[in-house]
Write an enzyme that holds these catalytic residues in place. Structure first.
Site, PDB file in Angstrom:
ATOM      1  N   GLY A  78      42.967  35.053  46.113  1.00 41.71           N
ATOM      2  CA  GLY A  78      42.389  34.232  45.050  1.00 41.71           C
ATOM      3  C   GLY A  78      42.705  34.696  43.648  1.00 41.71           C
ATOM      4  O   GLY A  78      42.405  33.999  42.682  1.00 41.71           O
ATOM      5  N   GLY A  79      43.345  35.871  43.516  1.00 39.94           N
ATOM      6  CA  GLY A  79      43.553  36.459  42.191  1.00 39.94           C
ATOM      7  C   GLY A  79      44.774  35.916  41.476  1.00 39.94           C
ATOM      8  O   GLY A  79      45.813  35.660  42.082  1.00 39.94           O
ATOM      9  N   LYS A  90      48.869  36.122  41.909  1.00 38.46           N
ATOM     10  CA  LYS A  90      49.555  37.408  41.735  1.00 38.46           C
ATOM     11  C   LYS A  90      50.537  37.664  42.876  1.00 38.46           C
ATOM     12  O   LYS A  90      51.567  38.337  42.696  1.00 38.46           O
ATOM     13  CB  LYS A  90      48.528  38.538  41.647  1.00 38.46           C
ATOM     14  CG  LYS A  90      49.154  39.895  41.377  1.00 38.46           C
ATOM     15  CD  LYS A  90      48.132  40.927  40.944  1.00 38.46           C
ATOM     16  CE  LYS A  90      47.208  41.315  42.041  1.00 38.46           C
ATOM     17  NZ  LYS A  90      46.374  42.482  41.685  1.00 38.46           N
ATOM     18  N   GLY A 183      32.962  37.093  44.269  1.00 37.23           N
ATOM     19  CA  GLY A 183      33.413  38.364  44.828  1.00 37.23           C
ATOM     20  C   GLY A 183      33.964  38.140  46.230  1.00 37.23           C
ATOM     21  O   GLY A 183      33.734  37.101  46.848  1.00 37.23           O
ATOM     22  N   HIS A 184      34.710  39.129  46.745  1.00 40.89           N
ATOM     23  CA  HIS A 184      35.358  38.892  48.036  1.00 40.89           C
ATOM     24  C   HIS A 184      34.389  38.950  49.217  1.00 40.89           C
ATOM     25  O   HIS A 184      34.755  38.629  50.342  1.00 40.89           O
ATOM     26  CB  HIS A 184      36.558  39.813  48.261  1.00 40.89           C
ATOM     27  CG  HIS A 184      36.364  41.240  47.863  1.00 40.89           C
ATOM     28  ND1 HIS A 184      35.412  42.053  48.431  1.00 40.89           N
ATOM     29  CD2 HIS A 184      37.020  42.001  46.945  1.00 40.89           C
ATOM     30  CE1 HIS A 184      35.498  43.272  47.893  1.00 40.89           C
ATOM     31  NE2 HIS A 184      36.452  43.262  46.990  1.00 40.89           N
ATOM     32  N   ASN A 212      43.802  42.624  51.260  1.00 42.73           N
ATOM     33  CA  ASN A 212      44.220  42.000  50.004  1.00 42.73           C
ATOM     34  C   ASN A 212      45.709  41.673  50.045  1.00 42.73           C
ATOM     35  O   ASN A 212      46.516  42.461  50.535  1.00 42.73           O
ATOM     36  CB  ASN A 212      43.953  42.935  48.823  1.00 42.73           C
ATOM     37  CG  ASN A 212      42.480  43.181  48.597  1.00 42.73           C
ATOM     38  OD1 ASN A 212      41.640  42.428  49.072  1.00 42.73           O
ATOM     39  ND2 ASN A 212      42.163  44.242  47.876  1.00 42.73           N
ATOM     40  N   ASP A 214      47.741  41.771  47.677  1.00 46.29           N
ATOM     41  CA  ASP A 214      48.546  42.641  46.810  1.00 46.29           C
ATOM     42  C   ASP A 214      48.742  44.032  47.420  1.00 46.29           C
ATOM     43  O   ASP A 214      49.272  44.930  46.765  1.00 46.29           O
ATOM     44  CB  ASP A 214      47.940  42.738  45.410  1.00 46.29           C
ATOM     45  CG  ASP A 214      46.610  43.484  45.366  1.00 46.29           C
ATOM     46  OD1 ASP A 214      46.133  43.944  46.418  1.00 46.29           O
ATOM     47  OD2 ASP A 214      46.034  43.599  44.264  1.00 46.29           O
ATOM     48  N   LYS A 361      47.621  46.808  41.094  1.00 43.20           N
ATOM     49  CA  LYS A 361      46.618  46.329  40.142  1.00 43.20           C
ATOM     50  C   LYS A 361      47.156  46.286  38.717  1.00 43.20           C
ATOM     51  O   LYS A 361      46.618  45.591  37.861  1.00 43.20           O
ATOM     52  CB  LYS A 361      45.363  47.231  40.187  1.00 43.20           C
ATOM     53  CG  LYS A 361      44.745  47.357  41.570  1.00 43.20           C
ATOM     54  CD  LYS A 361      44.345  46.008  42.142  1.00 43.20           C
ATOM     55  CE  LYS A 361      43.702  46.139  43.525  1.00 43.20           C
ATOM     56  NZ  LYS A 361      43.466  44.818  44.160  1.00 43.20           N
TER      57      LYS A 361
END
Length: 462
Positions: A78-79, A90, A183-184, A212, A214, A361
């Site tokens: 979702g980021g 991302k 939040g996750h 995640n 990423d 990150k």
């Protein structure tokens, strides 16, 4: 009756089409806020925790193969990478050889399916901002979707609350900024609300692996799947030893009152306990956010709680527009998915190597990932070929945003396989085939260029 703020928030969510399970979950946390809940976990209430290491665990190959054949994979996606100046998912960032995070994740799963004759469905929990781009990027992998299962499901959204009175904020200038993700920890709410939890059970799957997008080290590895299946645990998290760069982050502990494992995030740590939080000898393990859970156990836990797992509250105070401190202060109600470890009796932890925890990150992390510290094999799994992962600290004035970062590495990342650290202060552009050896520091008030083929040694100082 409930408060006026909660009534308005519920109505706003319903009008926006938010799932009823998510609305009820939000209402649960709203009431906690009203009653002064902070979600803090004082040091006096916890003890350090220890755990076995995957390196010391023997997993029968047949057990591992059976476990991976009954596992479904979920990637949190979702980021937007806004902290790096991105406006798209991302996971669309190029990692190497024209391959993005999404490309490598898809190819990892496709390879594992063939190797282990496993269905291994892959699903992405997207946000409304990442869905379209993600699905377009995955369209090239025609074999990726599994019949009867979606390739994506959407995380929920909730209103930001004015810190002054807990009323849902109104921001006509940009209505999207009135909303935030929960939040996750929302992954469990979304799985139940979409019916995906029941669907996976109906299709014969027993376990779910979540990580995640990423973190390319988070492969649904049969050995870990086999360990989890053999453990009989309803829920487990992969942990790594904390390093100096993890001092400000969360960690695992054991709650004194009931002996349960807890995940304490930095936002849940009182200021007076900051020193204990940073003590790497006391609290030695942090979360990779690589999670495993038993589908039947999760369904039962949600059923008996009317869909509200009851994860610890994280009260996140920000501004309506995070980039404009003059906008009103708001509270974002969040939960962490790893905190579910305290919900289940018999939850487990397993220490894994840092090769399963390679999160990106910042552009510092991205530089390492694009360098020769790692190789990507035919199985598309990251293989750390350097002895150590170097510490990178690039001047945020010039390298923080991906667009500016890429301009300064037009020929790709330098060789970092023999580097211990690279610190850059100033505006440096790197040519092709630059090598960094040992501890290198570059510092200049003027724009500089590192020439093609240059070898930067530990005494480099420009």
């Amino acid at each position: 009756m409930g408060s006026p703020g909660l009534h308005k928030a519920r109505d706003k969510m319903a009008d926006a089409g938010v799932d009823e399970v998510a609305i009820d979950t939000f209402a649960h946390y709203y009431r906690l806020l009203e009653h002064g809940e902070t979600g803090m976990v004082p040091e006096s209430t916890i003890d350090p925790v220890d755990m076995p290491s995957l390196a010391d665990v023997e997993v029968d190959p047949d057990v591992a193969a059976e476990a991976i054949r009954h596992t479904a994979v979920i990637k949190l996606n979702g980021g937007l990478g806004t902290s790096m100046g991105m406006e798209r998912a991302k996971s669309l960032l190029c990692v190497r050889r024209g391959l993005s995070f999404l490309d490598i994740i898809a190819r990892q799963v496709l390879h594992l399916r063939k190797e282990h004759d496993a269905t291994l469905p892959l699903m992405f929990m997207n946000s409304f901002r990442t869905s379209a781009d993600t699905m377009a990027a995955l369209a090239r992998y025609e074999d990726l979707p599994v019949d009867g299962l979606p390739l994506e499901f959407l995380q929920n959204k909730e209103p930001k609350l004015l810190a002054a009175d807990l009323m849902p904020v109104s921001y006509p200038k940009d209505p999207d900024l009135e909303w935030c993700p929960p939040g996750h920890g929302d992954v469990y709410t979304a799985l139940r609300g979409t019916g995906l939890l029941d669907l996976l059970i109906e299709r014969g799957f027993r376990h779910v692996f979540i990580s995640n997008s990423d973190n390319l080290g988070a492969v649904p590895d049969p050995q870990v799947a086999g360990w989890f299946a053999a453990s009989g645990a309803p829920f487990a998290i992969e942990a790594v030893r904390r390093t100096p760069s993890d001092r400000k982050g969360g960690h695992f502990a054991r709650r004194k009152s009931d002996g349960r494992i807890v995940l304490r995030e930095s936002a849940q740590t009182p200021k007076e306990d900051a020193e204990a939080l940073a003590d790497l000898d006391r609290h030695r393990y942090c979360s990779t956010n690589n999670l495993w859970f038993d589908l039947d156990a999760m369904k039962q836990a949600l059923d008996v709680r009317q869909g509200i797992l009851g994860l610890p509250l994280i009260k996140n105070t920000k501004h309506v527009d995070p980039g404009d401190p003059s906008t009103p202060e708001v509270i974002q109600v969040e939960t962490a998915m790893g905190a579910a470890i305290e919900v289940f009796d018999g939850s487990a932890l397993i220490e894994v190597g840092r090769d399963r925890f390679v999160p990106v990150k910042t552009t510092n992390d991205l530089l390492v990932l694009r360098s020769d510290v790692y190789q990507v094999g035919s199985d598309f799994v990251l293989d750390q070929v350097a002895t150590d992962v170097p510490f990178i600290d690039l001047d945020s004035d010039y390298y923080k945003l991906v667009g500016e970062f890429d301009k300064r590495f037009p020929e790709g990342a330098p060789s970092l396989a023999k580097a211990s650290s690279l610190r850059v202060v100033g505006d440096y552009t790197f040519g092709r085939d630059v090598q960094v050896v040992g501890d290198v520091a570059l510092d200049s008030a003027d724009a500089e260029r590192v020439d093609q083929g240059a070898v930067l040694h530990g005494d480099a100082d420009a």
